[in-house]
Design an enzyme around this catalytic site. Structure first.
Site, PDB file in Angstrom:
ATOM      1  N   LYS A 148       5.854   7.458   6.984  1.00 21.16           N
ATOM      2  CA  LYS A 148       7.034   6.982   7.995  1.00 21.16           C
ATOM      3  C   LYS A 148       7.041   8.163   8.922  1.00 21.16           C
ATOM      4  CE  LYS A 148      11.559   5.243   7.395  1.00 21.16           C
ATOM      5  NZ  LYS A 148      12.604   4.882   6.522  1.00 21.16           N
ATOM      6  N   SER A 223      14.069   0.467   6.302  1.00 20.74           N
ATOM      7  CA  SER A 223      13.619   0.751   7.583  1.00 20.74           C
ATOM      8  C   SER A 223      12.280   1.381   7.509  1.00 20.74           C
ATOM      9  CB  SER A 223      14.649   2.041   8.030  1.00 20.74           C
ATOM     10  OG  SER A 223      14.572   3.117   7.377  1.00 20.74           O
ATOM     11  N   SER A 247      15.698   1.440   1.923  1.00 19.66           N
ATOM     12  CA  SER A 247      14.575   1.347   3.037  1.00 19.66           C
ATOM     13  C   SER A 247      13.142   1.545   2.536  1.00 19.66           C
ATOM     14  CB  SER A 247      14.871   2.562   4.046  1.00 19.66           C
ATOM     15  OG  SER A 247      16.044   2.150   4.927  1.00 19.66           O
TER      16      SER A 247
END
Length: 561
Positions: A148, A223, A247
């Protein structure tokens, strides 16, 4: 972190956001072109263009567009891949090239990357090939790993999907990345997330929409949006995301893969650019996401062996334990289909009830398994606390950035801005006391009844864009700091029949159910049904072991009785 250069605009007719978006797009495109230079396409690569209309399930299309010689490598499971790299059947440079080319193809279909890392990946792969005789010291030898974007890499920007940080360049690797290098893993791509990284969806004005590979009408979740999509489509075997309200779990659930939200203190947060950095009312954690549950255990065992606490004071002293169940007479398993706040959609309720039927009569580690319906207490109270803890400044810092850069605001971000209010220090301290009292009462209720709980990940399966309104099926475990492992149940929305639901307990519940009541099951075709296995703090090993047991029962994956 420092700004490499002031952002500024080259063209006075464009806003600072528009200039940042241009930088974002040019950075991604140049990294793709560089990847093609360093890793040319093999001769068996099909010629293709992104179709004007994507199919609903894009995974078969992806598989047809990747060169067969690349697909042969990318389709290996992660454990087999590490084994073949260690025994010399494969070399790291060849493997990382296959993964980079496949990741670019995946990105062109589902929009999951912020940046490709061809130079870094090639350099790391060459070093590992040169050290293959010493491969036993590397637990993840040669394994390509996706990250990420907010997980810092030295010399690269770390903007966390924020236009106002587009040129913020970090001077050193995050502790997590340093640990990956010491394990022999190869970072090769960075993945995207929603605006301000505070949504269960996958829309950012910087990059657009990240699509769900199983159903491109739906979101991949957030996310850790890009991680969910890239792993689910069949490229990454292991990726790292972050979780402050679901997330790593929601993208895993929506995309039909596995993930772990570990107890805070197991994995370092140093060098991870959290949206609310410095806000300790509620803590984010990093966690692994994967298509193979074995890799979660392998990764956590490896991290626990490194004594990271000696170099990073944010990490607690721990090792990954081999559990002895001799003191237990039975495994007490709770299962929940309605948290009393917003009931789960029908396919989730039906999927969990089907799972419970599949588990009945089974033994866990030779023990009887007791399955009992769980009604969690006081979720509405927990929701009020979380609403205050996420943005206790009333989102003023974010609003100022949006105003300065004239960044468009997504519906999910607007919901956050509209609901936020500023709290005084005294109010926040009082809520911290309420939080601690809540945790004690909730923990005593949980542990008096259960060892683990099978729980929905969200009230919805993979959501229609701009409809996600509730995070409490995940948020409660962030508030409690309980570890949770996401496991696919093997079911999909289309596996069940449904009756119309018309009764709701609140306007919030009615709003959360609106996409289901208006569209029915058809729009969610192919959406996976997943659960999370939740255990008390520091019982991560138990959560993973029960997840392995569940995974074997329903998916027949890798695990012996």
């Amino acid at each position: 972190m420092t700004d490499k250069t002031p952002l500024g605009t080259a063209d006075h007719s464009e806003t600072e956001f528009e200039h940042a978006k241009k930088i974002y797009e040019e950075r991604l495109e140049s990294s793709i072109l560089r990847a093609y230079d360093l890793f040319p396409a093999p001769k068996d690569t099909p010629e293709w263009q992104v179709p004007d209309q994507l199919p609903l399930d894009v995974i078969p299309l992806f598989q047809s567009l990747v060169a067969p010689s690349d697909m042969e490598i990318v389709s290996l499971d992660g454990i087999d891949l590490i084994t073949k790299l260690k025994d010399g059947s494969l070399n790291c440079v060849h493997v990382i090239g296959c993964f980079i080319r496949a990741a670019i193809t995946a990105h062109k279909l589902v929009n999951c990357l912020t940046e490709v890392l061809p130079d870094l990946a090639l350099k790391t792969a060459k070093q590992l090939d040169a050290e293959r005789d010493s491969h036993e010291k590397y637990a993840l030898y040669g394994l390509p790993i996706s990250l990420k974007e907010l997980i810092s890499l030295s010399g690269l920007s770390c903007h966390a999907q924020n236009s106002y940080h587009i040129d913020r360049v970090v001077s050193r690797d995050s502790t997590l990345v340093s640990c990956l290098y010491s394990s022999g893993a190869i970072p090769y791509v960075r993945t995207n997330g929603p605006q301000i990284l505070m949504s269960g969806e996958s829309h950012s004005p910087l990059h657009g929409f990240t699509l769900n590979p199983h159903n491109t009408v739906l979101s991949s979740g957030g996310s850790s949006s890009g991680e969910g999509a890239l792993i689910s489509i069949g490229v990454s075997k292991l990726g790292l995301g972050t979780d402050i309200g679901g997330s790593v779990r929601e993208p895993a659930s929506f995309c039909g893969i596995y993930s772990l939200r570990p107890t805070f203190g197991r994995l370092s947060e140093t060098g991870v650019d959290m949206m609310m950095a410095g806000n300790e009312s509620i803590r984010s954690v990093c966690g692994p996401m994967t298509s193979d549950l074995r890799l979660i255990e392998a990764y956590m065992k490896d991290m626990g062996s490194k004594e990271v606490w000696r170099i990073d004071p944010s990490v607690d002293r721990w090792v990954w334990r081999t559990l002895d169940y001799g003191h237990m007479k039975k495994l007490r398993v709770g299962y929940c289909i309605d948290d009393g706040f917003v009931k789960a959609f029908p396919p989730i309720q039906k999927g969990i009830l089907k799972l419970v039927e599949q588990l009945k009569g089974s033994a866990f580690e030779g023990m009887e398994v007791e399955l009992t319906l769980y009604h969690p207490p006081s979720i509405a109270t927990a929701n009020k606390l979380l609403d205050a803890f996420y943005f206790p400044d009333g989102c003023e810092r974010i609003k100022n950035h949006f105003y300065r850069f004239k960044e468009p605001i997504t519906p999910q971000t607007q919901d956050i801005l509209d609901g936020a209010r500023e709290y005084t220090f005294e109010e926040l301290w009082k809520m911290h006391q309420q939080r601690d009292e809540f945790r004690m009462d909730f923990h005593q209720d949980f542990t008096s009844k259960f060892d683990v709980v099978i729980y929905p990940v969200n009230n919805s399966v993979a959501p229609v864009f701009h409809t996600s309104k509730n995070l409490m099926y995940c948020g409660i475990w962030n508030l409690m700091d309980y570890p949770a492992v996401v496991v696919p149940t093997g079911a999909k929305v289309c596996d069940f029949s449904y009756e119309k639901t018309t009764e709701f307990r609140s306007e919030l519940e009615k709003l959360c159910w609106k996409p289901w009541t208006e569209n029915g099951a058809d729009i969610y075709k192919n959406a996976p049904v997943c659960v999370q296995i939740v255990a008390p703090r520091w019982e991560d090993e138990l959560a993973v072991n029960v997840a392995k047991w569940v995974d074997h029962k329903v998916n027949k994956k890798h695990w012996s009785e």
